[in-house]
Design a protein around this motif. Structure first.
Motif: not given
Length: 437
Positions: A177, A193-194, A196
């Motif tokens: 990410t 996250r979420p 995702f």
């Protein structure tokens, strides 16, 4: 012993100008693409899922399953991102793969993009390796010229564009990410996250992120089939992979072998330990995985075997250390790296790695205080599972495992500098006259 090797990704590395499209096509390059273009995207996903291919970047998550998470009912564009930000200490498989065989990666990218219905793909390369960036861009130009990339690929009606993106050289951008934030032009920091990436990744669109070796393995699976791929490896860890052997061994290098081979076998392939050396400890998957010792020589190097031994297969970066190495000094060097590379977003990692370094420096200098070992373990306990991403967890792994197996060396740090017991010159990989030059 060489019959234990399974050269697939590395099969052409020794060929003349192996990195060119012409050389790649002479050995069957892009034949898998032609076959894949006759298949439906869902059938490709099923093929990769049934093959048992697991992510080669560290986590070992099933590649086909990751592809299947992309919500095709989402009207937003789909993206494929290849994580080529190889920066884990001791890991050195993706860079030689991209240098020697860039087209196998590009062919894999096109097939994977077709499978997830993406028209745009990115290869995010570590910024320091400009020679790799140049080679990939040259290979991409060749692929465009041959009609493998661009509009209406080989007359199939498929459109795929590929961007080779050079990062700025930050370890944290190997976290998927943080890599996406960097691709979008922001500072590379992990996301919460979420959601995702498969649902809301690059530009808030469905995104698949895979390691270089994972994607490069796809053409061989399409070409060879499920049974062929499953004939190598173990029941739950199928196929071939590249093991990076480095450290106090006679012949360090890349050894492509079936998953489940042991370190004992790999050391034999590598000529064994250097003269006068005895195995003291080693990492199965880079510096962020718990260290193992000589008692683990016969542990199967697959995801399950290494996990049962208390570590992780990770990137298959096998760093080998002999009896001349100070465990305290080695762990200190790794922890200094993690402290430096922490993005600073979360307190446990930002502050915790700093305190870990301070404590380890005292022990390395022989100036340890009563309770320092307990302090290290307490710090690790407060970082593990509490940091924003896996960097914090990875920073604790070598420390806790080193104390588990070599506590006496840490206790010696209360009164004896590690440089006295383990002179740095004794563990160097190069003769002093060479090192001086």
């Amino acid at each position: 012993m060489t019959d234990m090797l399974t050269p697939v990704l590395t099969a052409d590395w020794g060929n003349d100008r192996a990195w060119t499209r012409e050389a790649y096509e002479q050995t069957g390059g892009y034949d898998a693409l032609r076959k894949a273009l006759t298949m439906k995207p869902d059938d490709l996903i099923t093929l990769v899922k049934d093959s048992g291919l697991r992510g080669r970047g560290g986590a070992g998550f099933p590649t086909g399953m990751k592809w299947s998470f992309i919500p095709q009912d989402n009207p937003k564009p789909k993206y494929l991102v290849v994580n080529a930000d190889e920066s884990e200490p001791g890991t050195c498989k993706d860079i030689p793969l991209m240098m020697a065989s860039p087209h196998v990666l590009i062919e894999g990218v096109i097939i994977a993009a077709h499978a997830i219905r993406a028209e745009k793909a990115f290869i995010y390369v570590r910024g320091e390796v400009l020679h790799v960036v140049r080679r990939l861009r040259a290979a991409a130009r060749e692929a465009y010229e041959a009609g493998y990339l661009g509009e209406n690929i080989l007359g199939s009606g498929l459109n795929i564009d590929l961007v080779i993106h050079a990062g700025a050289g930050a370890y944290i951008c190997g976290e998927e990410t943080a890599l996406l934030d960097s691709l979008e032009g922001r500072r590379g920091q992990p996301r919460l996250r979420p959601p995702f990436p498969a649902v809301e990744g690059l530009y808030a669109s469905p995104t698949v992120i895979n390691n270089v070796e994972s994607i490069a393995s796809v053409p061989a699976i399409v070409r060879g089939g499920i049974e062929w791929f499953g004939s190598m490896g173990t029941e739950k860890s199928k196929g071939f992979t590249i093991y990076s052997l480095s450290g106090h061994v006679k012949s360090p290098g890349q050894y492509e072998a079936p998953l489940g081979i042991t370190l004992r076998q790999l050391l034999e392939l590598g000529g064994g330990m250097r003269e006068g050396s005895e195995l003291k400890f080693w990492t199965p998957g880079g510096s962020s995985t718990p260290i193992l010792t000589a008692e683990h020589l016969d542990v199967p190097l697959d995801y399950e075997g290494v996990g049962e031994a208390g570590s992780m297969l990770g990137t298959k970066a096998l760093q080998i250390f002999d009896q001349t190495t100070s465990v305290v000094r080695c762990v200190l060097r790794w922890t200094e790296f993690y402290k430096h590379e922490s993005c600073g977003k979360c307190t446990p990692c930002r502050e915790g790695t700093w305190w870990l370094v301070q404590t380890l420096q005292r022990l390395d200098a022989g100036e340890g205080r009563h309770g320092d070992i307990e302090l290290l373990l307490d710090l690790c306990d407060n970082i593990l599972g509490r940091s924003f991403c896996a960097l914090g967890d990875g920073a604790t792994s070598p420390i806790t495992s080193a104390i588990k197996y070599f506590r006496k060396e840490f206790e010696a740090g209360m009164h004896t500098p590690s440089s006295w017991t383990f002179p740095p010159a004794a563990s160097t990989l190069f003769p002093q006259e060479v090192a001086a030059k």
